[in-house]
Design an enzyme around this catalytic site. Sequence first.
Site, mmCIF file in Angstrom:
data_model
loop_
_atom_site.group_PDB
_atom_site.id
_atom_site.type_symbol
_atom_site.label_atom_id
_atom_site.label_comp_id
_atom_site.label_asym_id
_atom_site.label_seq_id
_atom_site.Cartn_x
_atom_site.Cartn_y
_atom_site.Cartn_z
ATOM 1 N N ARG A 249 38.270 59.933 35.381
ATOM 2 C CA ARG A 249 37.999 58.493 35.217
ATOM 3 C C ARG A 249 36.691 58.345 34.482
ATOM 4 O O ARG A 249 35.621 58.344 35.073
ATOM 5 C CB ARG A 249 37.909 57.824 36.587
ATOM 6 N N SER B 98 46.487 50.574 41.204
ATOM 7 C CA SER B 98 45.493 50.011 42.130
ATOM 8 C C SER B 98 46.011 48.688 42.663
ATOM 9 O O SER B 98 46.473 47.857 41.881
ATOM 10 C CB SER B 98 44.176 49.716 41.406
ATOM 11 N N LYS C 243 31.907 51.413 41.417
ATOM 12 C CA LYS C 243 32.735 50.567 40.559
ATOM 13 C C LYS C 243 32.069 49.205 40.514
ATOM 14 O O LYS C 243 32.030 48.489 41.516
ATOM 15 C CB LYS C 243 34.155 50.456 41.116
HETATM 16 C C1 LIG Z 1 37.508 53.388 41.502
HETATM 17 C C2 LIG Z 1 37.335 52.532 42.697
HETATM 18 N N1 LIG Z 1 38.265 51.575 43.037
HETATM 19 C C3 LIG Z 1 37.963 50.879 44.142
HETATM 20 S S1 LIG Z 1 36.455 51.405 44.772
HETATM 21 C C4 LIG Z 1 36.253 52.595 43.548
HETATM 22 C C5 LIG Z 1 35.071 53.486 43.498
HETATM 23 C C6 LIG Z 1 35.122 54.522 44.581
HETATM 24 O O1 LIG Z 1 33.974 55.339 44.465
HETATM 25 P P1 LIG Z 1 33.221 55.901 45.759
HETATM 26 O O2 LIG Z 1 34.143 56.883 46.416
HETATM 27 O O3 LIG Z 1 31.981 56.559 45.189
HETATM 28 O O4 LIG Z 1 32.906 54.712 46.631
HETATM 29 C C1 LIG Z 2 40.720 52.040 40.960
HETATM 30 C C2 LIG Z 2 41.402 53.079 41.521
HETATM 31 C C3 LIG Z 2 42.065 52.939 42.770
HETATM 32 N N1 LIG Z 2 42.714 53.977 43.310
HETATM 33 C C4 LIG Z 2 42.780 55.183 42.670
HETATM 34 C C5 LIG Z 2 43.499 56.295 43.318
HETATM 35 N N2 LIG Z 2 42.178 55.367 41.476
HETATM 36 C C6 LIG Z 2 41.491 54.387 40.858
HETATM 37 N N3 LIG Z 2 40.930 54.575 39.729
#
Ligand SMILES: Cc1ncsc1CCOP(=O)(O)O
Ligand SMILES: C=C1C=NC(C)=NC1=N
Length: 213
Positions: free
Chosen positions: A43, A114, A143
């Site tokens: 990502r 998502s 995020k």
């Molecule tokens: C990609 C994404 N989608 C919802 S929260 C998130 C970030 C999760 O990152 P972390 O595990 O560091 O909280």
């Molecule tokens: C936003 C996200 C939510 N869930 C997963 C598995 N990946 C992502 N990039």
Amino acid sequence: MKQQELEEYLSLYFIMGSVNCSQDPVEVLKQAIDGGITLFQYREKGEGALQGNEKYRLGEKLKKVCLNAGIPFIINDDVNLGIALDADGIHVGQDDEAAHTVQQKMGNKILGVSTHTIAEARKAVFDGADYIGVGPIFPTRSKDDANKVQGIQILQQFREQQITLPMVGIGGITAANAKQVIDAGANGVSVISAIAGADNVKQAALQLKSKVL
Ligand SMILES: Cc1ncsc1CCOP(=O)(O)O
Ligand SMILES: C=C1C=NC(C)=NC1=N
Ligand SMILES: [Mg+2]
């Protein structure tokens, strides 16, 4: 891929891009794999993310590491990159390319979506998603445009509403709270910073793995 097999892959789903790492991303992935991650998503997103050829080249290196380890390699958002790298799957959000067109482009690859509401979850099922990512479960700093924090009850709600699709919780998940996410009905946990930001990446993955088995 059979649902049961995918559910096992979803147990400890590591997500990472160069932005999330203080060390070399390839080294971080290798250590995370040594620590027992079961699935990987590249990502490359956010402030300072790689673009174009640099993004492609890092993706290529990370895919090779996954291939050697027998770990499926998922690309976030970027369907064209996923096709160019022949990724094992794609993960798209609500504002990315529609799941049903990605399904058509990617053939029988893994398709993740998502979701933040039961309506989005039902649509993902209808569109042929293989799994859904649900969150943010806890507060997250990884995020910047994350939706509001949902808590584990959203996972319980999805199961109560007969969403039987494989699902992972995501957002602020650590070794301290991972078990509650599984107990609430998720098949696994998705993690960025608790692993990518750890001083000892392998140790962090091992600790999380012990909580989700
Ligand atoms: C990609 C994404 N989608 C919802 S929260 C998130 C970030 C999760 O990152 P972390 O595990 O560091 O909280
Ligand atoms: C936003 C996200 C939510 N869930 C997963 C598995 N990946 C992502 N990039
Ligand atoms: Mg997205």
